[in-house]
Design an enzyme around this catalytic site. Structure first.
Site, mmCIF file in Angstrom:
data_model
loop_
_atom_site.group_PDB
_atom_site.id
_atom_site.type_symbol
_atom_site.label_atom_id
_atom_site.label_comp_id
_atom_site.label_asym_id
_atom_site.label_seq_id
_atom_site.Cartn_x
_atom_site.Cartn_y
_atom_site.Cartn_z
ATOM 1 N N ARG A 2 0.817 -1.214 0.000
ATOM 2 C CA ARG A 2 0.000 0.000 0.000
ATOM 3 C C ARG A 2 0.853 1.267 0.000
ATOM 4 N NH1 ARG A 2 -5.183 -0.349 3.157
ATOM 5 N NH2 ARG A 2 -5.910 -2.450 2.809
ATOM 6 N N ARG A 6 -3.825 7.346 1.619
ATOM 7 C CA ARG A 6 -4.226 8.595 2.274
ATOM 8 C C ARG A 6 -3.094 9.363 2.936
ATOM 9 N NH1 ARG A 6 -8.789 7.263 6.210
ATOM 10 N NH2 ARG A 6 -8.145 5.124 5.793
ATOM 11 N N ARG A 15 -8.921 11.578 -4.605
ATOM 12 C CA ARG A 15 -10.070 10.801 -4.119
ATOM 13 C C ARG A 15 -11.251 11.714 -3.793
ATOM 14 N NH1 ARG A 15 -12.373 7.547 -4.454
ATOM 15 N NH2 ARG A 15 -12.904 6.867 -2.381
ATOM 16 N N ASP A 52 -7.583 -3.092 -5.794
ATOM 17 C CA ASP A 52 -7.897 -3.662 -4.487
ATOM 18 C C ASP A 52 -8.177 -5.146 -4.656
ATOM 19 O OD1 ASP A 52 -8.476 -2.586 -1.573
ATOM 20 O OD2 ASP A 52 -9.833 -4.250 -1.962
ATOM 21 N N TYR A 128 -13.874 -11.878 3.341
ATOM 22 C CA TYR A 128 -14.704 -10.689 3.097
ATOM 23 C C TYR A 128 -16.030 -11.079 2.439
ATOM 24 C CZ TYR A 128 -10.746 -7.671 4.237
ATOM 25 O OH TYR A 128 -9.715 -7.041 4.888
HETATM 26 O O1 1CP Z 1 -0.004 0.898 -2.954
HETATM 27 C C1 1CP Z 1 -1.200 0.653 -3.104
HETATM 28 O O2 1CP Z 1 -2.089 1.452 -2.907
HETATM 29 C C2 1CP Z 1 -1.524 -0.708 -3.631
HETATM 30 C C3 1CP Z 1 -2.950 -0.947 -3.800
HETATM 31 C C4 1CP Z 1 -3.684 -1.755 -2.727
HETATM 32 C C5 1CP Z 1 -3.418 -3.048 -2.284
HETATM 33 C C6 1CP Z 1 -2.217 -3.917 -2.591
HETATM 34 C C7 1CP Z 1 -4.886 -1.328 -2.127
HETATM 35 C C8 1CP Z 1 -5.533 -0.026 -2.296
HETATM 36 N N1 1CP Z 1 -5.404 -2.392 -1.413
HETATM 37 C C9 1CP Z 1 -4.524 -3.425 -1.481
HETATM 38 C C10 1CP Z 1 -4.685 -4.762 -0.923
HETATM 39 C C11 1CP Z 1 -5.731 -5.013 0.101
HETATM 40 N N2 1CP Z 1 -7.012 -4.512 0.163
HETATM 41 C C12 1CP Z 1 -5.565 -5.942 1.147
HETATM 42 C C13 1CP Z 1 -4.325 -6.809 1.326
HETATM 43 C C14 1CP Z 1 -3.175 -6.065 1.915
HETATM 44 C C15 1CP Z 1 -3.359 -5.607 3.341
HETATM 45 O O3 1CP Z 1 -3.558 -6.454 4.221
HETATM 46 O O4 1CP Z 1 -3.257 -4.389 3.544
HETATM 47 C C16 1CP Z 1 -6.743 -5.966 1.886
HETATM 48 C C17 1CP Z 1 -7.028 -6.808 3.104
HETATM 49 C C18 1CP Z 1 -7.670 -5.053 1.272
HETATM 50 C C19 1CP Z 1 -9.081 -4.782 1.664
HETATM 51 C C20 1CP Z 1 -9.298 -3.353 1.963
HETATM 52 N N3 1CP Z 1 -9.147 -2.343 1.040
HETATM 53 C C21 1CP Z 1 -9.687 -2.760 3.185
HETATM 54 C C22 1CP Z 1 -10.046 -3.517 4.455
HETATM 55 C C23 1CP Z 1 -8.845 -3.753 5.343
HETATM 56 C C24 1CP Z 1 -9.255 -4.453 6.630
HETATM 57 O O5 1CP Z 1 -8.640 -4.129 7.644
HETATM 58 O O6 1CP Z 1 -10.156 -5.300 6.615
HETATM 59 C C25 1CP Z 1 -9.753 -1.375 2.993
HETATM 60 C C26 1CP Z 1 -10.101 -0.329 4.003
HETATM 61 C C27 1CP Z 1 -9.394 -1.128 1.628
HETATM 62 C C28 1CP Z 1 -9.345 0.187 0.952
HETATM 63 C C29 1CP Z 1 -8.091 0.530 0.277
HETATM 64 N N4 1CP Z 1 -7.494 -0.227 -0.723
HETATM 65 C C30 1CP Z 1 -6.391 0.439 -1.187
HETATM 66 C C31 1CP Z 1 -6.282 1.680 -0.477
HETATM 67 C C32 1CP Z 1 -5.231 2.726 -0.718
HETATM 68 C C33 1CP Z 1 -7.351 1.717 0.428
HETATM 69 C C34 1CP Z 1 -7.694 2.855 1.358
HETATM 70 C C35 1CP Z 1 -8.748 3.670 0.724
HETATM 71 C C36 1CP Z 1 -8.728 5.092 1.186
HETATM 72 O O7 1CP Z 1 -8.480 5.315 2.356
HETATM 73 O O8 1CP Z 1 -8.966 5.981 0.335
#
Ligand code: 1CP
Length: 324
Positions: A2, A6, A15, A52, A128
């Site tokens: 990630r 944000r 966003r 995602d 999920y």
């Molecule tokens: O650098 C990057 O931004 C890469 C893109 C990326 C990746 C690899 C995003 C964008 N998500 C992910 C993987 C992801 N998504 C995982 C596996 C990695 C990890 O454990 O962090 C998981 C579990 C998710 C599911 C997910 N996406 C959640 C839930 C997390 C939880 O605790 O249950 C959430 C909140 C997201 C949103 C998300 N996805 C990505 C971003 C940058 C965000 C945040 C959105 C925002 O705040 O605007």
């Protein structure tokens, strides 16, 4: 881990103007721009596609949305027949914008910047799909697997097949490495962990290798402790992403001898910065950097992380030299 998100003001700005999160992921212009943001700032060695793991359930016809402050909300699968209702036919067409973003990124990125595609591992995605949201104990998804392993296996097998196809399409579009995120692998006892996390990782690795033999894969079986060694031996992944809890000397002796490792800076040490960040970074570099190693975090960067800490980290890692 990630590297977009944000903690970057340019991400928050984009966003705020864009529509919902999933639409942002599925709009190539925006996915490309967000992927490039951290690269412009820090010139990391690799860019991870902005997408995602939950685009897959969306493409399979499940209702998925992201709520500000809560995270993902899905229309939960509640019975075995819900699995049969998933729209496997044509799912890959619904992910076409992801592959378009990969193609554009490969053209836009500097040649030396590796482009990483990714997907969620079957168990983490299934969790999920069944819980309907983030969970603390995964009681619904785990209880389903214990009570009715036959239908749970059917869901995992469906996810093995579709996840492998999703990764293959990213590789064919220009992704040069692939990462498989099993963020919640660590909630299972050993037998279940082998069945629901290790075996699916190996199955996906084999399918992807058959289609794209030269594209390496990094697995992230977060929280699996001693079974990191088993993943190194049998998952087929060329790289393993170490979570923050993995003891480094053990990892050097038992995991890094078998595969390339990456990790495992505590994202909160990066958030805190200062001496803690410096010491933790030095400890990781001194223990692991002499053998095949990618400096990385042990989990995703937190939104409150000051950007200057990231720059300090990059400078620290780039200045590191092996002791003579
Ligand atoms: O650098 C990057 O931004 C890469 C893109 C990326 C990746 C690899 C995003 C964008 N998500 C992910 C993987 C992801 N998504 C995982 C596996 C990695 C990890 O454990 O962090 C998981 C579990 C998710 C599911 C997910 N996406 C959640 C839930 C997390 C939880 O605790 O249950 C959430 C909140 C997201 C949103 C998300 N996805 C990505 C971003 C940058 C965000 C945040 C959105 C925002 O705040 O605007």
């Amino acid at each position: 881990m990630r590297q977009a998100g944000r903690y970057l003001p340019e991400y928050r700005e984009l966003r705020a103007q864009a529509g919902d999160f999933l639409t942002t992921c599925l709009t190539p212009e925006m996915a490309v721009e967000i992927t490039l943001q951290p690269i412009r700032r820090f010139a990391f060695d690799a860019a991870i596609l902005f997408s995602d793991i939950l685009v897959l359930p969306h493409a399979l016809g499940q209702s998925v949305r992201f709520e500000e402050g809560t995270g993902p909300i899905l229309k939960a699968l509640t019975r075995a027949s819900d699995i049969d209702d998933l729209a496997v036919r044509g799912f890959i067409d619904r992910l076409a914008p992801v592959y378009e973003a990969v193609r554009r990124l490969r053209a836009d990125l500097p040649a030396q910047t590796t482009l990483i595609g990714f997907a969620g591992a079957p168990w983490t995605v299934a969790s999920y799909m069944i819980e309907g949201r983030s969970s603390k104990d995964f009681a619904k998804a785990k209880a389903w697997a214990y009570r009715d392993p036959v239908s749970f296996q059917r869901l995992i097998d469906l996810l093995i097949e579709t996840t492998a196809d999703h990764l293959i399409c990213q590789a064919e579009a220009g992704a040069e490495a692939l990462q498989l995120f099993d963020s919640w692998a660590g909630v299972w006892p050993e037998g279940a962990l082998r069945r629901w996390c290790l075996d699916p990782a190996r199955a996906i690795r084999e399918r992807v290798r058959a289609a794209c033999p030269d594209v390496p894969m990094i697995a992230f079986p977060r929280g699996v402790g001693l079974l990191y060694e088993t993943f190194a031996e049998t998952s087929g992944a060329e790289g393993l992403s170490l979570d923050t809890t993995v003891p480094l000397v053990w990892a050097r002796d038992h995991v890094q001898t078998k595969v390339t490792v990456q990790g495992n800076l505590d994202p909160i040490a990066l958030l805190a910065g200062g001496e803690a960040q410096r010491e933790e970074t030095a400890r990781i570099l001194d223990t692991l950097a002499a053998k095949p190693f990618i400096f990385n975090l042990g989990h995703g960067i937190l939104p409150e992380t000051p950007i200057v800490h990231v720059q300090t980290l990059v400078d620290h890692v780039r200045a590191w030299r092996a002791p003579a």
